[in-house]
Design an enzyme around this catalytic site. Sequence first.
Site, PDB file in Angstrom:
ATOM      1  N   CYS A   1      48.484  34.964  27.095  1.00 34.51           N
ATOM      2  CA  CYS A   1      48.336  33.691  27.767  1.00 34.51           C
ATOM      3  C   CYS A   1      49.599  33.478  28.589  1.00 34.51           C
ATOM      4  O   CYS A   1      50.466  34.345  28.604  1.00 34.51           O
ATOM      5  CB  CYS A   1      48.184  32.575  26.748  1.00 34.51           C
ATOM      6  SG  CYS A   1      46.973  32.960  25.477  1.00 34.51           S
TER       7      CYS A   1
ATOM      8  N   ARG B   1      46.798  35.624  33.743  1.00 35.25           N
ATOM      9  CA  ARG B   1      46.971  36.031  32.342  1.00 35.25           C
ATOM     10  C   ARG B   1      46.020  35.295  31.399  1.00 35.25           C
ATOM     11  O   ARG B   1      45.929  35.620  30.218  1.00 35.25           O
ATOM     12  CB  ARG B   1      48.399  35.748  31.885  1.00 35.25           C
ATOM     13  CG  ARG B   1      49.424  36.626  32.539  1.00 35.25           C
ATOM     14  CD  ARG B   1      50.790  36.289  31.997  1.00 35.25           C
ATOM     15  NE  ARG B   1      50.881  36.535  30.568  1.00 35.25           N
ATOM     16  CZ  ARG B   1      51.355  37.638  30.034  1.00 35.25           C
ATOM     17  NH1 ARG B   1      51.790  38.595  30.799  1.00 35.25           N
ATOM     18  NH2 ARG B   1      51.403  37.780  28.727  1.00 35.25           N
TER      19      ARG B   1
ATOM     20  N   TRP C   1      44.162  32.347  27.156  1.00 37.11           N
ATOM     21  CA  TRP C   1      43.181  33.428  27.060  1.00 37.11           C
ATOM     22  C   TRP C   1      42.846  33.468  25.580  1.00 37.11           C
ATOM     23  O   TRP C   1      43.643  33.945  24.771  1.00 37.11           O
ATOM     24  CB  TRP C   1      43.800  34.731  27.541  1.00 37.11           C
ATOM     25  CG  TRP C   1      42.938  35.933  27.394  1.00 37.11           C
ATOM     26  CD1 TRP C   1      42.966  36.830  26.359  1.00 37.11           C
ATOM     27  CD2 TRP C   1      41.945  36.404  28.299  1.00 37.11           C
ATOM     28  NE1 TRP C   1      42.044  37.814  26.572  1.00 37.11           N
ATOM     29  CE2 TRP C   1      41.401  37.586  27.749  1.00 37.11           C
ATOM     30  CE3 TRP C   1      41.442  35.936  29.513  1.00 37.11           C
ATOM     31  CZ2 TRP C   1      40.390  38.304  28.389  1.00 37.11           C
ATOM     32  CZ3 TRP C   1      40.450  36.656  30.140  1.00 37.11           C
ATOM     33  CH2 TRP C   1      39.930  37.825  29.579  1.00 37.11           C
TER      34      TRP C   1
ATOM     35  N   ASN D   1      52.105  32.061  22.624  1.00 35.01           N
ATOM     36  CA  ASN D   1      51.441  33.346  22.927  1.00 35.01           C
ATOM     37  C   ASN D   1      51.584  34.221  21.702  1.00 35.01           C
ATOM     38  O   ASN D   1      52.656  34.267  21.101  1.00 35.01           O
ATOM     39  CB  ASN D   1      52.118  34.069  24.091  1.00 35.01           C
ATOM     40  CG  ASN D   1      51.747  33.476  25.424  1.00 35.01           C
ATOM     41  OD1 ASN D   1      50.972  32.521  25.488  1.00 35.01           O
ATOM     42  ND2 ASN D   1      52.285  34.037  26.477  1.00 35.01           N
ATOM     43  N   GLY D   2      50.537  34.986  21.379  1.00 39.43           N
ATOM     44  CA  GLY D   2      50.619  35.889  20.226  1.00 39.43           C
ATOM     45  C   GLY D   2      49.578  35.529  19.185  1.00 39.43           C
ATOM     46  O   GLY D   2      48.649  34.753  19.468  1.00 39.43           O
TER      47      GLY D   2
ATOM     48  N   GLU E   1      34.420  59.583  31.141  1.00 39.71           N
ATOM     49  CA  GLU E   1      35.266  58.444  31.513  1.00 39.71           C
ATOM     50  C   GLU E   1      36.321  58.866  32.547  1.00 39.71           C
ATOM     51  O   GLU E   1      36.574  58.145  33.515  1.00 39.71           O
ATOM     52  CB  GLU E   1      35.914  57.861  30.245  1.00 39.71           C
ATOM     53  CG  GLU E   1      36.933  56.756  30.467  1.00 39.71           C
ATOM     54  CD  GLU E   1      36.398  55.537  31.208  1.00 39.71           C
ATOM     55  OE1 GLU E   1      35.180  55.423  31.419  1.00 39.71           O
ATOM     56  OE2 GLU E   1      37.234  54.717  31.630  1.00 39.71           O
TER      57      GLU E   1
ATOM     58  N   LYS F   1      36.636  57.281  36.296  1.00 43.07           N
ATOM     59  CA  LYS F   1      37.889  56.679  36.775  1.00 43.07           C
ATOM     60  C   LYS F   1      38.272  57.262  38.127  1.00 43.07           C
ATOM     61  O   LYS F   1      38.627  56.559  39.059  1.00 43.07           O
ATOM     62  CB  LYS F   1      38.970  56.975  35.754  1.00 43.07           C
ATOM     63  CG  LYS F   1      39.828  55.999  35.159  1.00 43.07           C
ATOM     64  CD  LYS F   1      39.473  54.686  34.602  1.00 43.07           C
ATOM     65  CE  LYS F   1      38.165  54.062  34.899  1.00 43.07           C
ATOM     66  NZ  LYS F   1      37.621  53.242  33.855  1.00 43.07           N
TER      67      LYS F   1
ATOM     68  N   GLU G   1      35.809  56.212  40.964  1.00 38.74           N
ATOM     69  CA  GLU G   1      35.842  54.778  41.211  1.00 38.74           C
ATOM     70  C   GLU G   1      36.981  54.368  42.146  1.00 38.74           C
ATOM     71  O   GLU G   1      36.787  53.521  43.018  1.00 38.74           O
ATOM     72  CB  GLU G   1      36.021  54.115  39.839  1.00 38.74           C
ATOM     73  CG  GLU G   1      35.876  52.644  39.778  1.00 38.74           C
ATOM     74  CD  GLU G   1      36.014  52.141  38.333  1.00 38.74           C
ATOM     75  OE1 GLU G   1      36.524  52.871  37.461  1.00 38.74           O
ATOM     76  OE2 GLU G   1      35.616  50.987  38.098  1.00 38.74           O
TER      77      GLU G   1
ATOM     78  N   HIS H   1      24.352  76.627  33.161  1.00 35.81           N
ATOM     79  CA  HIS H   1      22.934  76.338  33.400  1.00 35.81           C
ATOM     80  C   HIS H   1      22.726  75.735  34.789  1.00 35.81           C
ATOM     81  O   HIS H   1      21.726  75.057  35.015  1.00 35.81           O
ATOM     82  CB  HIS H   1      22.395  75.433  32.294  1.00 35.81           C
ATOM     83  CG  HIS H   1      22.475  76.079  30.949  1.00 35.81           C
ATOM     84  ND1 HIS H   1      21.641  77.107  30.581  1.00 35.81           N
ATOM     85  CD2 HIS H   1      23.335  75.903  29.922  1.00 35.81           C
ATOM     86  CE1 HIS H   1      21.963  77.508  29.351  1.00 35.81           C
ATOM     87  NE2 HIS H   1      22.993  76.791  28.939  1.00 35.81           N
TER      88      HIS H   1
ATOM     89  N   LYS I   1      34.693  43.442  39.333  1.00 34.06           N
ATOM     90  CA  LYS I   1      35.187  43.551  37.958  1.00 34.06           C
ATOM     91  C   LYS I   1      34.085  43.229  36.961  1.00 34.06           C
ATOM     92  O   LYS I   1      33.934  43.889  35.957  1.00 34.06           O
ATOM     93  CB  LYS I   1      36.380  42.605  37.767  1.00 34.06           C
ATOM     94  CG  LYS I   1      37.005  42.642  36.374  1.00 34.06           C
ATOM     95  CD  LYS I   1      37.694  43.967  36.130  1.00 34.06           C
ATOM     96  CE  LYS I   1      38.149  44.151  34.716  1.00 34.06           C
ATOM     97  NZ  LYS I   1      38.366  45.572  34.381  1.00 34.06           N
TER      98      LYS I   1
HETATM   99  O1  M6R Z   1      32.691  44.043  31.349  1.00 35.44           O
HETATM  100  P1  M6R Z   1      31.909  45.264  30.914  1.00 35.44           P
HETATM  101  O2  M6R Z   1      32.680  46.109  29.941  1.00 35.44           O
HETATM  102  O3  M6R Z   1      30.553  44.921  30.411  1.00 35.44           O
HETATM  103  O4  M6R Z   1      31.739  46.104  32.237  1.00 35.44           O
HETATM  104  C1  M6R Z   1      30.945  47.266  32.234  1.00 35.44           C
HETATM  105  C2  M6R Z   1      31.218  48.102  33.450  1.00 35.44           C
HETATM  106  O5  M6R Z   1      30.889  47.418  34.615  1.00 35.44           O
HETATM  107  C3  M6R Z   1      32.692  48.515  33.533  1.00 35.44           C
HETATM  108  O6  M6R Z   1      33.082  49.162  32.356  1.00 35.44           O
HETATM  109  C4  M6R Z   1      32.924  49.473  34.715  1.00 35.44           C
HETATM  110  O7  M6R Z   1      32.259  50.661  34.521  1.00 35.44           O
HETATM  111  C5  M6R Z   1      34.433  49.680  34.860  1.00 35.44           C
HETATM  112  N1  M6R Z   1      34.941  48.837  35.886  1.00 35.44           N
HETATM  113  C6  M6R Z   1      34.809  51.079  35.157  1.00 35.44           C
HETATM  114  O8  M6R Z   1      36.203  51.215  35.228  1.00 35.44           O
END
Ligand code: M6R
Length: 609
Positions: free
Chosen positions: A2, A27, A74, A100-101, A482, A486, A489, A505, A604
């Site tokens: 926070c 934050r 938060w 905070n904490g 993953e 990354k 993306e 294959h 996001k």
């Molecule tokens: O908020 P969520 O974890 O539900 O979001 C799911 C995906 O949209 C999210 O993980 C997305 O794949 C990431 N931005 C990838 O880095």
Amino acid sequence: MCGIVGYIGYRDTVPVLLNGLRRLEYRGYDSAGIAVWNEQQIDVRKAQGRLANLESLIEVSPVEATIGIGHTRWATHGKPSHINSHPHTDVHRTFSIVHNGIIENYLQLKDELTAKGYVFVSETDTEVISHLLADCYTESVFDAVQKATKRMRGAFALAVLSIYEPDRLYAVRYASPLIVGIGVGEQFIASDIPAILEYTRDVIILNDGEVAILTRDGVEVRTFEGQAVDCNLLKVDWDVSTAEKGGYEHFMLKEIHEQPSALRKTLTGRIETDYHRIKLDDLGMKVNDVKNIERIHIVACGTAFHAGLIGKTVLERLLRVPVQTEIASEYRYANPIITANTLVIVVSQSGETADTLAALREAKRQGANVLAITNVVGSSVAREADHVFLTWAGPEIAVASTKAYTTQLLGFYLISLYFAQLRGALSSIQIGDYIAALQQIPDQVEHILESFESFISYAKQLNEKNNLFFIGRGTDYGVCLEGSLKLKEISYIHSEAYAAGELKHGTLALIEEGTPVVALLTQDDLFEKTLSNIKEVKARGANVLAIANADHASLRDASDAQFFIPQTNALFHAITAVIPMQLIAYYAAWLKGHDVDKPRNLAKSVTVE
Ligand code: M6R
């Protein structure tokens, strides 16, 4: 995660507090509040939601003062609401605090204080601190702080205002960052530097176990034991935007580096080391319900789905219960087979992803018991699930998920061990061994992050490439998915993640001279198998970076470059193994000059189908 701000000086404190909170809103933004001494009493204003709501409230109901504290929240303990917002006070408003904490022993303290007649109004751990300070007060606020901090366990950064010393503010730090800003005739408290940069660039960074006492004329720092501390003054030369990112160029890099502390928070209060036990009773799952689980569906999107793939392996290995991991946008329309003893685990950082939420609703409609793993208290997923595991990673600002993923993995480890404990699937000695390994993970991540420069050099090699492959087996395959996501993306370099045995294959046709391949080998039982897949791609000209948990001569011979991650239990390597991949993706995007935190076409939180 926070934001804290405090001010004592000659200015009207309310705009100073609001400016500081605006700088810290990234934050935490589920509620905000301020408390000031208006020469007669402590006056509190707080509002649920964004800071703008608090500003509107103050416009309608103004307050004037030259000393005060503020907070942007938060949520961790207790949903986002007016009553749970900070500042908190004791019943007679003798103390007001922002925090905070996490206070790990807050329930025990709450019981003790309730028995003494203190009345609690919120669901937070923080409120105990204000009552505790009131209870400990006899002769001075410092003395009350000393006594209270002896009783509190966990992490706390506090700003304290008290009617007993209305011309002083106290800043208290233990395991959660807090700074003091030094001005002329005015002083500041903040959890992060950006909050006060508008007013001063002279800063004292408090250490754990220190208390700063602020008056208009100066600042004195003491240890919790009362010894005077000689502080170094730091001159900050960052601009505000660099400061918001803690000196990092992007939020993503900051969040990558926050992972050790985020992981420590995820573990906080969830392990009883002395008893070799996992403590997740706050999930509210009945022992019999856990014992009766016959199958588990894990449902999520994107990175959270990838965490679910690892979760499947861990749950199946430890519980010997069939688990399937499903993409939420598919699951919701797939008419899934849900029986009375099916547990559905939904995973979502934001808790607002439309497909995940719809899948949760479908599962509930069919009578499933739903457990959510999420980072956001009070999110839709958290509110609608039957049980909630909070990852406590703090706000994740960058679109590319990093600390959310690793804390979700840690969540799966803790949940799997907890279920194994309740079902008697593991002995307490076995659980103790797993716990010992889990506790080392944050330090291991820290250790890997120290080598970040190796990944800058590797990312440079990718600059001219249009294609890359990630290969691995078992949980390594999940981590490769993953790593590949990354990279795509944020760097926009095309990549594929392949189960290493599947290459021949079809995909092997795409390997040509110089094709970069990242091979992950963290599972000892699969090492030889993946090694032979590395040889297959090498024979077609690939350039191989091997990421492994142990140095083998055969691996050095077969690959072009190697990076070794620390040794831990094979199931837990997923957390450490992804760190090099996050760094590679980050630096590849950074070298291309991309807007790393806001990659093209992506948001996001995906709240539409
Ligand atoms: O908020 P969520 O974890 O539900 O979001 C799911 C995906 O949209 C999210 O993980 C997305 O794949 C990431 N931005 C990838 O880095």
